[in-house]
Design a protein around this motif. Structure first.
Motif, PDB file in Angstrom:
ATOM      1  N   SER A  24       2.866   6.439 -14.898  1.00 41.81           N
ATOM      2  CA  SER A  24       3.648   6.629 -13.671  1.00 41.81           C
ATOM      3  C   SER A  24       4.959   7.345 -13.985  1.00 41.81           C
ATOM      4  O   SER A  24       5.461   7.299 -15.114  1.00 41.81           O
ATOM      5  CB  SER A  24       3.955   5.276 -13.015  1.00 41.81           C
ATOM      6  OG  SER A  24       4.870   4.552 -13.810  1.00 41.81           O
ATOM      7  N   GLU A  36       7.858   6.532 -12.842  1.00 43.04           N
ATOM      8  CA  GLU A  36       8.874   5.510 -13.089  1.00 43.04           C
ATOM      9  C   GLU A  36       8.845   5.051 -14.545  1.00 43.04           C
ATOM     10  O   GLU A  36       9.888   4.809 -15.155  1.00 43.04           O
ATOM     11  CB  GLU A  36       8.677   4.303 -12.149  1.00 43.04           C
ATOM     12  CG  GLU A  36       8.933   4.588 -10.696  1.00 43.04           C
ATOM     13  CD  GLU A  36       7.745   5.263  -9.990  1.00 43.04           C
ATOM     14  OE1 GLU A  36       6.595   5.199 -10.504  1.00 43.04           O
ATOM     15  OE2 GLU A  36       7.985   5.886  -8.941  1.00 43.04           O
ATOM     16  N   LEU A  64      10.463   7.797 -16.672  1.00 43.72           N
ATOM     17  CA  LEU A  64      11.925   7.783 -16.503  1.00 43.72           C
ATOM     18  C   LEU A  64      12.559   6.594 -17.217  1.00 43.72           C
ATOM     19  O   LEU A  64      13.625   6.719 -17.811  1.00 43.72           O
ATOM     20  CB  LEU A  64      12.296   7.775 -15.022  1.00 43.72           C
ATOM     21  CG  LEU A  64      11.990   9.074 -14.259  1.00 43.72           C
ATOM     22  CD1 LEU A  64      12.266   8.891 -12.769  1.00 43.72           C
ATOM     23  CD2 LEU A  64      12.787  10.221 -14.815  1.00 43.72           C
ATOM     24  N   ALA A  65      11.886   5.441 -17.165  1.00 42.77           N
ATOM     25  CA  ALA A  65      12.398   4.254 -17.861  1.00 42.77           C
ATOM     26  C   ALA A  65      12.401   4.479 -19.373  1.00 42.77           C
ATOM     27  O   ALA A  65      13.348   4.084 -20.071  1.00 42.77           O
ATOM     28  CB  ALA A  65      11.556   3.029 -17.508  1.00 42.77           C
TER      29      ALA A  65
END
Length: 175
Positions: free
Chosen positions: A136, A138, A141-142
Motif C-alpha cells: 500500500s 501508506e 510512506l511509513a
C-alpha cells in the motif's frame, strides 16, 4: 542696396528667433504634459505604498541548493536487496534505491563518512518489513518516514544535528 540687405537680414533674424521660440514652447509643453502623465500614473497605481510594504515585510531566507547523496551498500552497489516477511510462507524480495537529501555539504560529507553504519541500520529496518504492508502507499510512506527518522538519529549522534531533509526512494521493486 545696402539698406535692402540690412532689412532682409533683420527679417531672417526675426524668423529664426520666432522659430526658436516656437520650438522652446513646444518642448516645454511636452515636458509638462509628460510630467503630468507620469504623476497621474503614479497616483493611480498607488504610489510608494506597495514599495514601503515590500521593504517592511521580512524577506524569506534563501535556501541553499539541494545535495543528494546515494546511500550505497558496502560493495558499492546502489541498492538494498532484502527478504521481506510474509504470512503466505513464500519468499518475497524488495530491491530499493535510496538517496538522502540535505542542503549542507558538511552533512553530505558526514553521510559518506558514516555510510557503513547508515547502510547497516537501514538494512535492518528494511529486512523487518511486512510484504503486505508495503504493497500500500501508506506502507511505503511509513517506511520512508522511518528511514528519515533513522538517518536523522544517526546524524544527530555523529555530527550534532539531524541535517538530512528527507530520504528518497528512487526505485522500489517488490516480488
Amino acid at each position: 542696396m545696402a539698406e535692402e540687405q540690412a532689412q532682409g537680414g533683420e527679417d531672417s533674424g526675426e524668423k529664426k528667433s520666432s522659430k526658436l521660440k516656437l520650438i522652446i514652447i513646444a518642448v516645454l509643453a511636452l515636458v509638462i504634459v509628460g510630467g503630468g502623465g507620469a504623476a497621474a500614473a503614479l497616483f493611480l497605481m498607488g504610489g510608494d505604498e506597495p514599495a514601503a510594504e515590500e521593504a517592511a515585510a521580512p524577506s524569506e531566507p534563501v535556501k541553499a541548493d539541494a545535495i543528494y547523496t546515494k546511500v550505497r551498500t558496502m560493495g558499492g552497489k546502489p541498492m538494498f536487496v532484502v527478504t521481506l516477511q510474509s504470512q503466505d510462507n513464500r519468499s518475497h524480495y524488495m530491491q530499493l534505491y535510496v538517496e538522502a537529501k540535505s542542503r549542507d555539504q558538511a552533512v553530505a560529507d558526514a553521510l559518506t563518512l558514516h555510510m557503513p553504519l547508515i547502510v547497516s541500520r537501514l538494512n535492518s529496518l528494511y529486512s523487518t518489513q511486512d510484504f503486505r504492508t508495503l504493497q500500500s502507499m501508506e506502507g511505503k510512506l511509513a517506511l520512508r518516514e522511518s528511514s528519515v527518522d533513522l538517518v536523522r538519529e544517526i546524524m544527530q549522534e555523529k555530527i550534532g544535528k539531524p541535517g538530512v531533509e528527507t530520504i528518497l526512494f528512487t526505485n522500489m521493486v517488490m516480488q
